[in-house]
Design a protein around this motif. Structure first.
Motif, PDB file in Angstrom:
ATOM      1  N   GLN A  81      70.162 -34.807   1.873  1.00 21.59           N
ATOM      2  CA  GLN A  81      69.214 -35.721   1.868  1.00 21.59           C
ATOM      3  C   GLN A  81      68.132 -35.721   2.175  1.00 21.59           C
ATOM      4  O   GLN A  81      67.193 -36.715   2.874  1.00 21.59           O
ATOM      5  N   SER A  84      65.162 -34.923   0.775  1.00 21.35           N
ATOM      6  CA  SER A  84      64.119 -35.960   0.134  1.00 21.35           C
ATOM      7  C   SER A  84      63.482 -36.417   1.078  1.00 21.35           C
ATOM      8  O   SER A  84      62.771 -37.101   0.397  1.00 21.35           O
ATOM      9  N   GLU A  85      64.283 -37.454   2.059  1.00 24.06           N
ATOM     10  CA  GLU A  85      63.709 -38.277   2.850  1.00 24.06           C
ATOM     11  C   GLU A  85      62.418 -38.137   3.866  1.00 24.06           C
ATOM     12  O   GLU A  85      61.663 -38.578   4.248  1.00 24.06           O
ATOM     13  N   SER A  88      60.169 -37.786   1.120  1.00 21.60           N
ATOM     14  CA  SER A  88      58.672 -38.867   0.854  1.00 21.60           C
ATOM     15  C   SER A  88      58.697 -39.848   1.662  1.00 21.60           C
ATOM     16  O   SER A  88      56.823 -39.813   1.702  1.00 21.60           O
TER      17      SER A  88
END
Length: 739
Positions: A81, A84-85, A88
């Motif tokens: 997670q 992914s953060e 982004s």
């Protein structure tokens, strides 16, 4: 969005490392491990205290603590997670930079913004306070080697490679997150945005003292732009920082510098909606100038400043503005000046409180309750040559660094308290730590009795000196004045200078003495605060101001002040009233932690005649004070804390002083293993010869030096006291003799 070749290789390496360590998820730690293995990353951090190998070692320790998939179980690798953060945030960084290729610096900047991430924590430790400089080095290192090829194999290298002018400036949008957040300054921010939204002359110029937050204002404005909390005209704006050192570096031939300036300006103009920040903008004046040519950076920028296509934000200090920029009228009219004032103490407390969590995290310490407020108020009170909030931030930062390097063994959680902050402040201000500790007044309690043990017969004078010092220590005196300004009046040899010496010893303060007979000429006044410009000695500065800046916590003794030229007293007026003096270089010396003592014999010659005659009712002290008031101007006397009158020498005082002098002589003799024994007659002879009210205790010194010491000297060098022994002194034929 395409990935650069370096980033694609790093992500591929991170997946392979996951497979090697049998980890189920690709995390930011794996990506950072891959970055640290690249040559560009290593070259970008070679100037930091730690090199890339340190980062690799720390990450390998972290990998050992991660959960491992058993060999018997099939390994399916996915992105975590936080991965992914991170990606982004990196894509947003690239978009804000108006770039189509995602590169390693974008991912590193995004990694620093992650919460509860071991990768962010290690990067924070790795870069320390140099995050902005590290990001600039990282951008430069990868920009030089960048091919522009993405993971998809785009062959259009030139289309994706950054424009050459971008290597000469730093995009603040990419680095703002690595700096301390801006707290407060709402009025200055609003005024800056208002000027930036103008049609003409849309160039703000921030002018303020060093350390008040001019550069922080730029990062605060960038943060607002990134969050979209700005007027429509500023949304999506790219903020760049230009360093004149980078622009000038490597320009060997005539025209290289001008070419760089023009390339950057044209690049910014083509990009549109660009804001160029020039820190220390006074460096533009004369930059790139060759010989007698008038063309320098400031003249080259004038057309761009006028057009409004590029918005400029400059920052400088008041001194440098007046010295360099104010003379360039054509440059001044193109900017709108915004004064950045020093924040009030309450505002500074709010600012430092907002920064406290980041310093606690960086140093791994906890600041005790009330420490931040204490740091701000102490810095405001004791550090006069710097400005809030910078000087308060430096205090808590240095205290955190000290606790980090000197951890407490009695606590698991390292704490920074007021005691530690006081010690740090004492080192910064060069003030004795005991002078800053409000809770420690043991030395003051016994100060009067301690001084009376060495000063005899002047109890009233000693009591008034101690009272003045205790009044200041209790906080009842004026904070804007010296601790005390005292004038000692009395005959010669009665202990005026000795009181100052003993007071400095008992208070743990250095004694700084000036013999005022050296300043009898009018021109000698300049020696105290420095000669005017153009005169001999201008570069040396002032003796008085330099001594106080070196040792602010001192006893300042001006001996025999009536012998100085009257113009000296004009300097003393400012020193006693505002506790400050400005030297010939414009530097201020702070006298708030000094005790000023001036001695004078004025009126002593009339004191003995005060009660002569049938109607003589004037006391000796009143007679001396009358002469003092005639000698010194009323404005000088009015600024004194007290005038202390010393009594004439009496036989009882002389007896006590003789014992003190003999004890001092015995201390010297003890080093030679000699013990001095004086008969009653010998002691009485020394007292009789040495006691004269006219000359005071100094006559005792002369008598001991002429009658007693020669006897001892001959025996110690050539006689029976060569190897030590008892020296018995008696009187024979009206003179001292060794028995």
């Amino acid at each position: 969005m395409n990935n650069s070749k370096n980033l694609a290789n790093a992500i591929k390496q991170a997946i392979e490392d996951c497979d090697f360590w049998r980890h189920e998820f690709v995390t930011p730690e794996h990506v950072l491990y891959a970055f640290a293995s690249q040559d560009q990353f290593a070259s970008a951090c070679e100037w930091l205290p730690h090199d890339a190998s340190w980062l690799i070692t720390q990450l390998e320790k972290e990998f050992l603590s991660m959960e491992v998939v058993p060999e018997t179980q099939k390994l399916v690798i996915e992105g975590s997670q936080q991965f992914s953060e991170m990606m982004s945030l990196a894509i947003k960084q690239a978009q804000y930079s108006d770039q189509n290729t995602l590169d390693v610096p974008h991912v590193v900047a995004a990694m620093l913004m992650l919460n509860d991430s071991q990768a962010a924590y290690l990067l924070d430790q790795f870069t320390g306070d140099e995050k902005g400089e590290f990001m600039q080095s990282l951008v430069s290192a990868y920009a030089v080697d960048e091919t522009g090829e993405g993971a998809e194999g785009d062959d259009d290298d030139d289309a994706n490679s950054p424009a050459p002018w971008r290597k000469l400036v730093t995009c603040v949008n990419d680095t703002y997150a690595a700096h301390n957040p801006l707290i407060g300054r709402e009025a200055e921010l609003e005024r800056t945005m208002q000027v930036l939204c103008r049609k003409d002359k849309n160039n703000p110029l921030h002018v303020g003292e060093p350390g008040v937050g001019k550069t922080a204002l730029i990062y605060g404005l960038t943060a607002l732009i990134e969050r979209g909390e700005v007027p429509e005209r500023l949304r999506g704006a790219h903020v760049y920082m230009m360093d004149m050192g980078t622009m000038v570096a490597g320009t060997q031939f005539r025209g290289d510098f001008e070419k760089r300036i023009k390339m950057v300006m044209e690049g910014l103009a083509q990009e549109g909606n660009a804001i160029l920040c020039i820190d220390e903008i006074h460096n533009l004046i004369g930059a790139g100038r060759n010989g007698d040519a008038s063309l320098d950076a400031s003249n080259m920028l004038k057309p761009y400043l006028e057009s409004g296509a590029i918005r400029f934000i400059g920052s400088t200090t008041y001194d440098e503005y007046n010295r360099y920029i104010a003379k360039q009228k054509s440059l001044v009219r193109r900017f709108q000046q915004i004064d950045i004032a020093e924040p009030s103490v309450d505002d500074a407390i709010r600012i430092v409180e907002g920064l406290r969590p980041s310093y606690e995290k960086f140093h791994g310490v906890k600041y005790a309750a009330g420490v931040v407020e204490f740091a701000v108020r102490s810095a405001a009170k004791h550090i006069r040559d710097r400005f809030l909030p910078d000087k308060a931030i430096d205090l808590i930062d240095e205290a955190g660094a000290y606790r980090e390097t000197h951890p407490l063994t009695t606590q698991k959680r390292q704490t920074v308290d007021r005691r530690l902050l006081t010690d740090i402040l004492a080192r910064v201000c060069k003030i004795d730590a005991e002078a800053l500790k409000e809770q420690s007044n043991d030395a003051l309690r016994t100060l009067e009795s301690d001084i009376k043990k060495e000063i005899f017969g002047q109890d009233e004078a000693v009591a008034r000196v101690v009272e003045a010092v205790q009044m200041s220590k209790a906080g009842l005196a004026d904070d804007t004045k010296p601790m005390a300004s005292l004038l000692f009046v009395g005959p010669t040899g009665v202990g005026k200078t000795e009181v100052a010496r003993v007071l400095s010893e008992r208070m743990g303060m250095k004694l700084v003495r000036f013999d005022m007979s050296e300043y009898a000429e009018k021109h000698a006044v300049a020696k105290l605060i420095g000669s005017p410009a153009g005169y001999v000695g201008y570069e040396d500065g002032g003796l008085l101001t330099a001594a106080v800046r070196k040792t602010p916590n001192c006893v300042l003794l001006f001996d025999e002040i009536e012998k100085a030229h009257p113009d000296i007293f004009n300097i003393f007026l400012q020193m006693m009233d505002y506790a400050a003096l400005t030297d010939n270089h414009g530097e201020r010396a702070d006298f708030r932690n000094a005790i000023i003592i001036m001695t004078s014999n004025a009126g002593a010659q009339y004191a003995s005649r005060a009660s002569i005659g049938f109607t003589g009712s004037v006391s000796r002290g009143d007679a001396m004070l009358t002469t003092v008031k005639k000698t010194f101007k009323p404005e000088f006397i009015n600024r004194l804390t007290d005038i202390v009158v010393f009594h004439d020498m009496s036989r009882q005082m002389a007896s006590l002083i003789l014992d003190k002098k003999l004890a001092q002589l015995q201390t010297k003799l003890s080093a030679k293993n000699v013990t001095l024994h004086l008969s009653t007659e010998a002691r009485e002879l020394l007292l009789t010869k040495g006691f004269t009210p006219e000359y005071g205790a100094r006559e005792l010194d002369r008598v001991i030096g002429s009658m007693l010491k020669p006897l001892l000297m001959r025996e110690i060098l050539f006689g029976k006291l060569k190897k030590g022994g008892d020296a018995v002194v008696d009187v024979k034929d009206g003179a001292l003799r060794l028995v």
